[in-house]
Motif scaffolding. Structure first.
Motif, PDB file in Angstrom:
ATOM      1  N   SER A  66       0.833  -1.203   0.000  1.00 35.98           N
ATOM      2  CA  SER A  66       0.000   0.000   0.000  1.00 35.98           C
ATOM      3  C   SER A  66       0.873   1.260   0.000  1.00 35.98           C
ATOM      4  O   SER A  66       0.475   2.282  -0.540  1.00 35.98           O
ATOM      5  N   TRP A  90      -2.916  21.704  -0.991  1.00 35.53           N
ATOM      6  CA  TRP A  90      -2.896  21.028   0.298  1.00 35.53           C
ATOM      7  C   TRP A  90      -4.264  20.450   0.643  1.00 35.53           C
ATOM      8  O   TRP A  90      -4.414  19.300   1.028  1.00 35.53           O
ATOM      9  N   ARG A 101      -9.213   4.688  -1.061  1.00 41.30           N
ATOM     10  CA  ARG A 101      -8.875   3.617  -0.159  1.00 41.30           C
ATOM     11  C   ARG A 101      -8.058   2.584  -0.923  1.00 41.30           C
ATOM     12  O   ARG A 101      -8.366   2.276  -2.070  1.00 41.30           O
ATOM     13  N   ILE A 102      -7.023   2.081  -0.268  1.00 43.84           N
ATOM     14  CA  ILE A 102      -6.141   1.130  -0.949  1.00 43.84           C
ATOM     15  C   ILE A 102      -6.206  -0.219  -0.236  1.00 43.84           C
ATOM     16  O   ILE A 102      -6.078  -0.283   0.988  1.00 43.84           O
TER      17      ILE A 102
ATOM     18  N   ARG B 602      -0.081   8.763  11.724  1.00 40.35           N
ATOM     19  CA  ARG B 602      -0.216   7.618  10.830  1.00 40.35           C
ATOM     20  C   ARG B 602      -0.150   6.361  11.707  1.00 40.35           C
ATOM     21  O   ARG B 602       0.866   6.068  12.319  1.00 40.35           O
ATOM     22  N   VAL B 625      -9.054   8.077   9.064  1.00 42.12           N
ATOM     23  CA  VAL B 625      -9.243   7.905   7.629  1.00 42.12           C
ATOM     24  C   VAL B 625      -8.352   6.752   7.206  1.00 42.12           C
ATOM     25  O   VAL B 625      -7.137   6.799   7.413  1.00 42.12           O
ATOM     26  N   ILE B 626      -8.968   5.714   6.668  1.00 42.18           N
ATOM     27  CA  ILE B 626      -8.176   4.547   6.298  1.00 42.18           C
ATOM     28  C   ILE B 626      -7.397   4.847   5.024  1.00 42.18           C
ATOM     29  O   ILE B 626      -7.968   5.303   4.041  1.00 42.18           O
ATOM     30  N   VAL B 627      -6.103   4.619   5.068  1.00 45.19           N
ATOM     31  CA  VAL B 627      -5.321   4.888   3.868  1.00 45.19           C
ATOM     32  C   VAL B 627      -5.011   3.617   3.109  1.00 45.19           C
ATOM     33  O   VAL B 627      -4.877   3.633   1.902  1.00 45.19           O
ATOM     34  N   GLY B 628      -4.882   2.518   3.813  1.00 44.32           N
ATOM     35  CA  GLY B 628      -4.571   1.295   3.085  1.00 44.32           C
ATOM     36  C   GLY B 628      -4.770   0.063   3.939  1.00 44.32           C
ATOM     37  O   GLY B 628      -4.681   0.112   5.161  1.00 44.32           O
ATOM     38  N   GLU B 639      -3.683   0.652   7.695  1.00 42.79           N
ATOM     39  CA  GLU B 639      -3.038   1.928   7.968  1.00 42.79           C
ATOM     40  C   GLU B 639      -4.082   3.026   7.897  1.00 42.79           C
ATOM     41  O   GLU B 639      -4.919   3.016   7.006  1.00 42.79           O
ATOM     42  N   LYS B 670       0.957  14.614  10.044  1.00 44.79           N
ATOM     43  CA  LYS B 670       0.739  15.987   9.565  1.00 44.79           C
ATOM     44  C   LYS B 670      -0.217  16.716  10.500  1.00 44.79           C
ATOM     45  O   LYS B 670      -0.813  16.112  11.377  1.00 44.79           O
ATOM     46  N   TYR B 671      -0.350  18.016  10.270  1.00 41.36           N
ATOM     47  CA  TYR B 671      -1.396  18.789  10.936  1.00 41.36           C
ATOM     48  C   TYR B 671      -2.562  18.969   9.973  1.00 41.36           C
ATOM     49  O   TYR B 671      -2.348  19.181   8.784  1.00 41.36           O
ATOM     50  N   ALA B 672      -3.776  18.857  10.489  1.00 39.08           N
ATOM     51  CA  ALA B 672      -4.940  19.047   9.632  1.00 39.08           C
ATOM     52  C   ALA B 672      -6.045  19.740  10.432  1.00 39.08           C
ATOM     53  O   ALA B 672      -6.096  19.612  11.656  1.00 39.08           O
TER      54      ALA B 672
END
Lengths: 234, 692
Positions: A66, A90, A101-102, B602, B625-628, B639, B670-672
Motif C-alpha cells: 500500500s 494542500w 482507499r487502498i 499515521r 481515515v483509512i489509507v490502506g 493503515e 501531519k497537521y490538519a
C-alpha cells in the motif's frame, strides 16, 4: 487552475468521448500491456480524475504494497498539480486521501470473496461507496469466465466502474480483432479493452474494444513516460 | 586499528525482557575473556572458578550499563551494542539499530515469540538487519524449541531453520547436536567452558539426518555450489556454511540455535555462528545524507582512506564521565584530529579516544571505518554526525518533527527536583524529539514528545535511572491555529496622554502561508515607516502568534505583508510599533477565518486476518481515515490517519478487542483542520477556562 478546470481539460474526457460516454457503472474495462509500460499509472490517472471531482475510489493491488501504491498516487498527483498549477493543493490532497482507499493482497492472498467482504465491510462500517474500483494485477492468464462474472456482479451491486489491468507478453498471440492472448477468451465478458505500447517518445493508448460498437474509434491518448501523466496526442 | 575488516562484527543482542539477554551477554563476555586467560596462563586450571562474586558483579554492571562492549572470539573483534528493550519507537532505538550490522534475537524456549519480539523484529526488518535466533532457557520446565521455531515462521514470517538439536530438554538438557558437522556437543567444566565432542546419541540420529537435510534444502537456495552438491548428496560443512551465510545476509534465512545461557550450554557455538554468518562492516550498505544538496542520499564507503564520516549514536554518563559512542562509517578517526559536527556546524578536537572492553577501557590512537569507539568530554547530542573537512553530511535526517503532545510533570518532593532537572537535561540531549519547558503562567514543567508512549518511557526512565518520581497531569494535544484566508489590516497604536507618547500605524494584509510557519514581507515604500522600526513590527507579529485567539495555541502558516503605515517624529519607538503590530494582528485575525489544526498520526494496526473488521471499526470510531489495507499470509495491516486526540487509551481497547493478538505503531504524519463540531467544543472549553 481550479480543480474543475483540470477535470474539464483532462485527457480522460477524450477517453470518455471515444468510448461513448465512459465505461459506465457496473461495467468492466481492462487495460492490457506488457510489463513496465505504465498500466498502474494509467489506473491512477483515471482514479485521480474521479477523486478530483470528490468521488470515492477503491484501489486494489495484488502486486504492490500500500505504501508503493500511495507513492504512485502522490507522485502523479504532484506532477498533475504542478503542471496544471492547481490551487489549494494542500486541501485538495487531503480530500483525495479521504476519498481513496487502498487494499493490497500480497503473496497470493487474493480471492474474489475476500474482495467482496472487504468492499462490503468498508461500505457498511465505513460509509465508503466508491464510484470506481481499480483492480491492479489480476491474474487473467488463469481466469475462468465465471470469475469475471463474479467481479461484474460486485461492480453492478456497488454501481461502480471496474477498471483492471492485464499483462501481455511478447510471445502472446492476438486474435482476429487484435486482442492479446490473456483476454482472448474473455472478450465477451469485458466492456472496454485498451492497449498500451510504447515507442521511443511516449506510451500510446489504443482502443481495442468499445462496448458493443462494431467500429472502434481512433483514440489519440498517450501516457508521458517521465511524469506518468495522461495526455492528448496530436 | 583493524587491519582486516572481515574480522569485525558489530552486533546487537535483542530480546524480550525475560528471555535472558543479560545472562547471555554475561556469558559471552565470560567465555570471550576466559579464552584469553587460558591463552595467557596456559595449563593453569581452575582460574575461572576463582573468579569471585565481586568481579562478576563488576562485569554485570558493565554489561548492563555499557552502550557498546567489545570482545574477541576466534580472532574476530565483536562489538556488542546495547539495543534498548522497550517497545516504544523513540529515535534512540532506531539509532542503535542503525549502527548494527547484524543481531542475535534471543527468545525464551518456554514463552516463545511474544508481542515484543514482533515489534523488535519489525524494527530490524525495517533497518534490514541480518539476524540469528537463539532459543534460550532450554533447561526450563515447559521448554519447547521446536514450537519456537514454528512461531518464528508463523508469527515473524522468518525462514527459520534449526541449526542444532537440543540433547535433552528441561532438567535433562545436556548439550546440542551440531547439524552441520553432525557431532554432539556437551558443555562441561564448572562453567561449561570445556566442550566435549561426541557421537550423536543413537536415538537422535534419524531426526538429526532429517533436520540436516532441511538446512541443506533451505541454504541451497542461496548457493549454487551447495545446490549441486546436495543433488549428489555430498554437501560439505563449508558449502552449508556458505549457503547459510548468504541466506542470512540476504535476509532470506534465520538460523536458529538452542541452549541455556544460565546453565552454560550452547553459548560458544552461538559465538561461532556470529562470526561465521553475520556480516562484517563492508558487507552492509550504509547511506548518508548530503546536507548541501537537499539531503540527497549517497552511499558511504567503508574505506579508512576516505574522509571521515561518523555517527554519535549514544551518550553514556558512566563512572568514567560523559562518553560519546561513535560508529565510524567512513575514513579514520585519530586522537588529536579536529572533526566537524555537521548539526552544530562546529569544530571539535578529539582529545581522548577509547575502546570499551568488557571490564576496562583502552586508550587508542586511531580507529577506522567499521569500528565502534568512544570519545571523552565532547559536547554533542545523540544522533550528531561528525565529518572531516567541515563537510555537511548527516547519517540521519536533521529535520526533527515538532512534538505533538505535552504533559505537565511535578517532582514528588523537593529532594527529587534536582534529579528531575538532571534527567530532563540528559533526555533532551539524547532525543531531539523530546522537549521540556516551564510554562510561564502555571510555572509547571511541561515535557513534550511524539506520543503518549514516548513520554511514558521517559517518565519511567526518570524513576528507574534517576530515582526521580514525578506526578503527571493529563496529556495535552499540541494544537495549532492557522488562518484560512487573506485579510487586510490598518491599525494605529496611539497613546499621547501624559509622559512620553507612543505612536505607530501599520497597514497591510495577512494570508495563509503553506511553505512554513511564518513569513514577513516588507513592501513599505517611501519610508512611511522608518527602516529602523521594521524589525519591531516583525517582532510584534511573531509575539502575537505565540497565542492564537481561538484556543490559545500557537499560530502557524502565516504570511504578513506590510505596505503602509505612519510614524511620529517624537512618539514613535520600537515599543510603539511592536504594540501596533500586535494590535493589527488581533484586529485582523478573526476576519481571516482562523481554524484549529490538530496533529494527525499515521497509525498501522497489524494482526491476524480475522481482525480486519475490528481494526477498521476501531479507527473509524476515532475519526480515522483509512489509507490502506494490506493482507499477506494470514496477516492484515490496516493503515489509517487518526487524530492524536482520539488515540488515548487505544492500546487498551485494541488489546481487549483482539485478545492481545494485534499491535499497532503510530508516528506523526501531519497537521490538519479539526472538524467544525470539535472546533466549537475546543473553543468553548478554552473560553470557560480563561473565564475562570
Amino acid at each position: 487552475m481550479r480543480r474543475k478546470e483540470i477535470n474539464e481539460r483532462s485527457p480522460v474526457r477524450l477517453l470518455e468521448a471515444s468510448i461513448h460516454g465512459g465505461l459506465g457503472a457496473g461495467n468492466i474495462g481492462v487495460v492490457v500491456a506488457r510489463h513496465g509500460v505504465g498500466k498502474t499509472a494509467f489506473l491512477v490517472g483515471v482514479a485521480l480524475d474521479d477523486l478530483m471531482r470528490g468521488r470515492k475510489v477503491l484501489h486494489v493491488s495484488l502486486e504492490e504494497s500500500s505504501e508503493r501504491v500511495r507513492s504512485f498516487y502522490d507522485e502523479i498527483f504532484s506532477d498533475l498539480a504542478h503542471e496544471r498549477e492547481l490551487e489549494d493543493v494542500w486541501r485538495v490532497r487531503l480530500e483525495l486521501e479521504r476519498n481513496r482507499r487502498i487494499h493490497c493482497y500480497l503473496d497470493g492472498t487474493f480471492s474474489i470473496q475476500k474482495l467482496r467482504d472487504a468492499i462490503y465491510m468498508n461500505r457498511d462500517h465505513g460509509d465508503f461507496h466508491p464510484v470506481a474500483i481499480m483492480l491492479d494485477g489480476f491474474p487473467f492468464a488463469d481466469t475462468a469466465e465465471q470469475e469475471i462474472d463474479q467481479l461484474r456482479e460486485i461492480a453492478r451491486e456497488l454501481d461502480a466502474e471496474l477498471w483492471m489491468t492485464a499483462v501481455s507478453h511478447r510471445e502472446d498471440k492476438t486474435d482476429e480483432s487484435g486482442i492479446p492472448a490473456p483476454l482472448a477468451g474473455l472478450v465477451d465478458k469485458i466492456d472496454v479493452i485498451l492497449q498500451m505500447a510504447h515507442d521511443t517518445k511516449a506510451v500510446h493508448v489504443s482502443l481495442l474494444k468499445d462496448h458493443d460498437n462494431p467500429d472502434v474509434s481512433d483514440l489519440r491518448l498517450a501516457l508521458d513516460p517521465t511524469t506518468m501523466l495522461l495526455r492528448r496526442e496530436r | 586499528m583493524f587491519s582486516d575488516l572481515s574480522k569485525v562484527r558489530n552486533i546487537g543482542i535483542s530480546a524480550h525482557i525475560d528471555s535472558g539477554k543479560t545472562t547471555l551477554t554475561e556469558r559471552i563476555l565470560f567465555y570471550t575473556q576466559r579464552i584469553r586467560e587460558i591463552h595467557d596462563v596456559k595449563g593453569k586450571d581452575g582460574v575461572g572458578a576463582t573468579m569471585d562474586s565481586m568481579e562478576l558483579e563488576r562485569e554485570r554492571g558493565i554489561t548492563i550499563a555499557s552502550a557498546a562492549t567489545y570482545c574477541q572470539w576466534d580472532e574476530h573483534h565483536i562489538n556488542i551494542i546495547d539495543t534498548p528493550g522497550h517497545v516504544d519507537f523513540t529515535i534512540e532505538v532506531e539509532r542503535s539499530l542503525r549502527v548494527l550490522d547484524g543481531a542475535v534475537l534471543v527468545l525464551c524456549a518456554v514463552a516463545g515469540v511474544q508481542s515484543q519480539s514482533l515489534t523488535v523484529d519489525r524494527q530490524m526488518r525495517r533497518y534490514k538487519v541480518p539476524r540469528l535466533a537463539f532459543v534460550n532457557k532450554a533447561d526450563r520446565s515447559g521448554a519447547n524449541p521446536y514450537r519456537v521455531v514454528e512461531e518464528l515462521k508463523d508469527k515473524l514470517k522468518l525462514n527459520a531453520v534449526l541449526m542444532q538439536l537440543p540433547i535433552g530438554l528441561e532438567a535433562e538438557h545436556e548439550g546440542v547436536v551440531d547439524l552441520v558437522e553432525m557431532r554432539a556437543l556437551y558443555f562441561e567444566g564448572d562453567n561449561g567452558e570445556t566442550i566435549r565432542e561426541d557421537e550423536i546419541p543413537e536415538h537422535m540420529r534419524e531426526a538429526a539426518e532429517e533436520k540436516r537435510n532441511e538446512i541443506i534444502e533451505a541454504a541451497s537456495m542461496f548457493n549454487d555450489e551447495l545446490l549441486e552438491a546436495a543433488l549428489e548428496d555430498n554437501a560439505t560443512p563449508e558449502q552449508i556454511h556458505a549457503g547459510v551465510r548468504r541466506g542470512v545476509l540476504d535476509l532470506g534465512l534465520t538460523p536458529v540455535f538452542v541452549g541455556s545461557a544460565y546453565k552454560n550450554k550452547g553459548v560458544q557455538p552461538l559465538l561461532d555462528a556470529v562470526v561465521r554468518y553475520l556480516p562484517d562492516p563492508t558487507e552492509i550498505e550504509n547511506v548518508a545524507l548530503d546536507l548541501d544538496d537537499d539531503e540527497r542520499e549517497f552511499e558511504v564507503n567503508v574505506d579508512p582512506e576516505q574522509p571521515l564520516i561518523a555517527l554519535a549514536f549514544k551518550l553514556d554518563e558512566g563512572r568514567f564521565g560523559q562518553l560519546t559512542y561513535l560508529r565510524i562509517y567512513q575514513g579514520t578517526l585519530k586522537k588529536g584530529d579536529t572533526i566537524f559536527n555537521s548539526r552544530m556546524s562546529r569544530d571539535i578536537r578529539v582529545g581522548r579516544l577509547v575502546r570499551m572492553h568488557a571490564d576496562e577501557m583502552e586508550d587508542i590512537e586511531s580507529a577506522a571505518a567499521g569500528d565502534i569507539v568512544a570519545l571523552f568530554g565532547i559536547d554533542c547530542a545523540s544522533g550528531d554526525t561528525f565529518t572531516a573537512n567541515r563537510r555537511a553530511v548527516a547519517m540521519s535526517s536533521i529535520h526533527v518533527p515538532e512534538p505533538v503532545i505535552h504533559i505537565a510533570i511535578k517532582a514528588k518532593d523537593r529532594k527529587t527536583e534536582g534529579n528531575v532537572a538532571k534527567a530532563l537535561a540528559r533526555f533532551v540531549k539524547e532525543d531531539p524529539t523530546f522537549r521540556t519547558r516551564v510554562d510561564e503562567e502555571s510555572a509547571e514543567t511541561i515535557i513534550s514528545g511524539m506520543g503518549e508512549l514516548h513520554l511514558d518511557v521517559y517518565i519511567e526512565r526518570m524513576k528507574r535511572e534517576y530515582n526521580a518520581e514525578v506526578e503527571t497531569g493529563q496529556p495535552q494535544v499540541a494544537y495549532r491555529e492557522a488562518i484560512s484566508r487573506r485579510a487586510e489590516f490598518d491599525y494605529t497604536h496611539k497613546k499621547q496622554t501624559g509622559g512620553s507618547g507612543q505612536y505607530g500605524r501599520v497597514a497591510g494584509y495577512i494570508e495563509p502561508f503553506e511553505a512554513g510557519d511564518f513569513e514577513f514581507v516588507n513592501e513599505i515604500r517611501g519610508g512611511v515607516i522608518p527602516t529602523e522600526f521594521i524589525p519591531a513590527v516583525e517582532k510584534g507579529f511573531r509575539a502575537a502568534m505565540d497565542k492564537g485567539k481561538l484556543i490559545g495555541f500557537p499560530v502557524t502558516g502565516l504570511r504578513v505583508c506590510i505596505n503602509d503605515g505612519a510614524a511620529h517624529a517624537v512618539d514613535s519607538s520600537d515599543m510603539a510599533f511592536q504594540a501596533a503590530a500586535r494590535g493589527a494582528f488581533v484586529e485582523t485575525y478573526s476576519k481571516s477565518k482562523p481554524q484549529i489544526l490538530e496533529p494527525i498520526m499515521r497509525v498501522a494496526v497489524e494482526g491476524p486476518g480475522e481482525f480486519q473488521g475490528a481494526f477498521v471499526r476501531s479507527v473509524m470510531q476515532r475519526r480515522g481515515v483509512i489509507v490502506g489495507t494490506t493482507e499477506s499470509e494470514g496477516f492484515v495491516r490496516v493503515e489509517a490517519d487518526v487524530p492524536l486526540s482520539m488515540m488515548f487509551g487505544y492500546s487498551t481497547d485494541l488489546r481487549s478487542s483482539t485478545q492481545g493478538k494485534a499491535e499497532y505503531t503510530m508516528e506523526f504524519a501531519k497537521y490538519a483542520p479539526v472538524p467544525a463540531e470539535v472546533s466549537e467544543e475546543l473553543i468553548k472549553k478554552y473560553r470557560n477556562e480563561s473565564d475562570s
